[in-house]
Design an enzyme around this catalytic site. Sequence first.
Site, PDB file in Angstrom:
ATOM      1  N   ASP A 111      64.735  60.140 104.701  1.00 39.61           N
ATOM      2  CA  ASP A 111      66.021  60.312 104.053  1.00 39.61           C
ATOM      3  C   ASP A 111      65.474  61.635 103.176  1.00 39.61           C
ATOM      4  O   ASP A 111      65.647  61.367 102.574  1.00 39.61           O
ATOM      5  CB  ASP A 111      65.977  58.791 103.753  1.00 39.61           C
ATOM      6  N   LYS A 154      71.307  69.329  98.643  1.00 42.04           N
ATOM      7  CA  LYS A 154      71.323  69.234  99.714  1.00 42.04           C
ATOM      8  C   LYS A 154      73.379  69.363 100.831  1.00 42.04           C
ATOM      9  O   LYS A 154      74.112  69.188 101.823  1.00 42.04           O
ATOM     10  CB  LYS A 154      71.992  67.700 100.627  1.00 42.04           C
ATOM     11  N   GLU A 195      72.580  59.167 109.435  1.00 41.71           N
ATOM     12  CA  GLU A 195      71.854  58.431 108.715  1.00 41.71           C
ATOM     13  C   GLU A 195      72.850  57.020 108.950  1.00 41.71           C
ATOM     14  O   GLU A 195      71.715  55.904 109.145  1.00 41.71           O
ATOM     15  CB  GLU A 195      72.392  58.424 107.492  1.00 41.71           C
ATOM     16  N   ASP A 222      78.525  53.672 102.618  1.00 38.55           N
ATOM     17  CA  ASP A 222      77.309  53.638 102.345  1.00 38.55           C
ATOM     18  C   ASP A 222      77.713  54.834 101.345  1.00 38.55           C
ATOM     19  O   ASP A 222      78.059  55.541 100.636  1.00 38.55           O
ATOM     20  CB  ASP A 222      76.215  55.119 103.239  1.00 38.55           C
TER      21      ASP A 222
HETATM   22  P1  ADP Z   1      71.701  59.256  97.536  1.00 36.58           P
HETATM   23  O1  ADP Z   1      72.197  58.988  98.700  1.00 36.58           O
HETATM   24  O2  ADP Z   1      73.264  60.338  97.578  1.00 36.58           O
HETATM   25  O3  ADP Z   1      70.313  59.974  97.914  1.00 36.58           O
HETATM   26  P2  ADP Z   1      70.976  56.790  96.959  1.00 36.58           P
HETATM   27  O4  ADP Z   1      71.302  56.050  98.155  1.00 36.58           O
HETATM   28  O5  ADP Z   1      69.880  56.743  95.989  1.00 36.58           O
HETATM   29  O6  ADP Z   1      71.626  58.049  96.578  1.00 36.58           O
HETATM   30  O7  ADP Z   1      71.892  56.452  95.460  1.00 36.58           O
HETATM   31  C1  ADP Z   1      72.065  57.066  93.805  1.00 36.58           C
HETATM   32  C2  ADP Z   1      72.623  55.639  93.229  1.00 36.58           C
HETATM   33  O8  ADP Z   1      72.888  54.803  93.045  1.00 36.58           O
HETATM   34  C3  ADP Z   1      72.748  56.478  91.728  1.00 36.58           C
HETATM   35  O9  ADP Z   1      74.219  57.088  91.211  1.00 36.58           O
HETATM   36  C4  ADP Z   1      72.220  55.599  90.886  1.00 36.58           C
HETATM   37  O10 ADP Z   1      72.594  55.467  89.725  1.00 36.58           O
HETATM   38  C5  ADP Z   1      73.045  54.217  91.664  1.00 36.58           C
HETATM   39  N1  ADP Z   1      71.838  52.925  91.893  1.00 36.58           N
HETATM   40  C6  ADP Z   1      70.467  52.859  91.998  1.00 36.58           C
HETATM   41  N2  ADP Z   1      70.444  51.202  91.603  1.00 36.58           N
HETATM   42  C7  ADP Z   1      70.960  50.783  90.682  1.00 36.58           C
HETATM   43  C8  ADP Z   1      71.508  49.751  90.426  1.00 36.58           C
HETATM   44  N3  ADP Z   1      70.518  48.273  90.837  1.00 36.58           N
HETATM   45  N4  ADP Z   1      73.181  49.515  90.199  1.00 36.58           N
HETATM   46  C9  ADP Z   1      73.882  49.847  90.239  1.00 36.58           C
HETATM   47  N5  ADP Z   1      73.714  51.296  90.531  1.00 36.58           N
HETATM   48  C10 ADP Z   1      72.254  51.617  91.209  1.00 36.58           C
HETATM   49 MG    MG Z   2      71.812  58.479 101.084  1.00 36.34          MG
END
Ligand code: ADP
Ligand code: MG
Length: 618
Positions: free
Chosen positions: A29, A90, A188, A210
């Site tokens: 991913d 990205k 995805e 998502d």
């Molecule tokens: P991407 O797909 O864009 O790479 P992610 O799916 O990894 O992103 O999501 C990252 C986001 O999720 C960040 O803003 C992070 O702060 C938030 N996040 C991660 N864990 C938590 C949580 N327990 N509660 C709220 N937000 C969270």
């Molecule tokens: Mg993602």
Amino acid sequence: MTLLQISEPENKPMSKSDNAAKRLAVGIDLGTTHSLIALMQDDAPKVLADEQQNLLLPSVVRYYDNDVEVGKTAAYTDSEDAINTISSVKRLMGRGSADINAFLSKSPNDIIDQSGMPAFNTVAGVVNPVQVSAEILKKLKQRLRQVTQEDLYGAVITVPAYFDDGQRQATKDAAKLADIDVLRLINEPTAAALAYGLDKNEERIIAVYDLGGGTFDISILHRHQGIFKVLATGGDTALGGDDFDQCIIDYILQKTDQQKPNALVLRQLLDKARQAKEQLSDHTGVDIDGITLQRQQFNQMIAPFINKTLQLCRQAVKDAELNLQDIDDIIMVGGSTRVPQVKQAVEALFAKPALQTIDPDQVVAMGAAIQADILAGNNASGSENLLLDVVPLSLGIETMGGLTERIIERNTTIPIIKTQEFTTFKDQQTAMMIHVVQGERELVQDCRSLAHFELKDIPPLPAGMARIQVTFQVDADGLLSVSAMEKTTGKSSHIEVKPSYGLDAQQMETMLKASYRHAAQDIATRELRELQIQAESLLDAVQQAVAKDKDLLTAEEADEIEKHCAALQVLQLGGRAVELARAIKALDKSTQAFAERRVNRELKRALRGQSIMENRDD
Ligand code: ADP
Ligand code: MG
């Protein structure tokens, strides 16, 4: 760009898995904020950790004079660090310089134009988005070393469903740079649905919600007879957890009466805000440097953002020509769906519980790992969930007179099985040479020859009496097998198509893929030719109509049509299909009102004619 998934119990993957040793295949991913790598272990997908047991690799690349560091989000202390630290790359993958303006204003990097493509100016020199992404992939690949010394066979990499060809190609290029064979790029949301292994037989409509760090994606998938199809996608490329963080920052700044803190303070504040936000997912209140923030308050702050995502969900459902009640499953993906209010709001919208039993950070990588395992041929028994796209060129056989008979049309989703009947040409014929060809042309000589094989033991019958049912099957890897059965006797003969010059299955796969690649050019040429013909007949028709019914046009309209005709005439000679198609459309549109008036006139004429006829009848 549609990727599909199929469940086809009888359609065993080609014998790749004959050797007991499993191939090392991973799912990746490659995210905007975080990236992950996962692997099948004991029949379950498992996300691999680094030495510190972190599963999520921040998608951040930092360049030094002679070194590159990936994943370190350590706060940078000065602007030089900021320039050399690249995050959210990205967003720039496969983009041209023209579409990066929005990015420029926000980026701390020195983004330049490198022959029409954005690139970063760093201490290590100029690097482009593909190179930056390759660094992330290399870093992920290192995690494999913790679990195995085996060579990597290949990877399934996920991309947003809305990624266009350029963005997908850029992702593939990054993998190539990182020395990773891409088994397949998959969407995805489809990967997420795969991870949940949603009921394989039932027809289902699945919404994948998502919400990540900086992006929101909503996808509506349709699963029918084992095939996954993307019905609609929507979202906002500038909406996500970062916005929630900003709400908290604003709140703290307001509470502490700070106006414009410097970059370093802001950076520290950002880390605190994010921590607080994540804590609020499990606690009803938090303390940030003596300032309390209740979950209730936080929910109110972020309500406008959540509402925006709901609006986009409604739109996507509408685009899919469905109603909210039609959605059977809702899958929650992305770190920000951990915010309880987000889940609640989504469940309220669809009036249904949402699936979140699999870690929303890991679910996409896990689905990709499942798919990679299947594509590597490690999963011979459970061959369901094969993901594939379409047959790029028609497949068929040679019939009398050197003509091609297409059996599987191009753009058919694969895996696919298709059957057609043929007969013998001569009396008492007991064998038949079958020539398998690929292409869109009518004559065999203009198509690609894929294989020859002989079907023997046809019962001796008068010409035209034998009924030979030929079955074409293309499996998930694009490999073709052909079987034939003589129907009057039920005598069947199963033949695996092997090229006449004795290539093994692996080489044949390579050959097929290569021919598909070149075939794209053929298709482009054909499409261009079709457009040129279309342009020619449209120009003819318009010019004739104008000559005949000029009085139906205002001078302005006539000018406009004339202009579009001239433009089309120029483009018709050129080689750019997209522009040509656009010009055809433009001319078509400019003549619409005119065409309607002509129809009306014809109608009146016809009616007048008819009434005369009726009178005559009297
Ligand atoms: P991407 O797909 O864009 O790479 P992610 O799916 O990894 O992103 O999501 C990252 C986001 O999720 C960040 O803003 C992070 O702060 C938030 N996040 C991660 N864990 C938590 C949580 N327990 N509660 C709220 N937000 C969270
Ligand atoms: Mg993602």
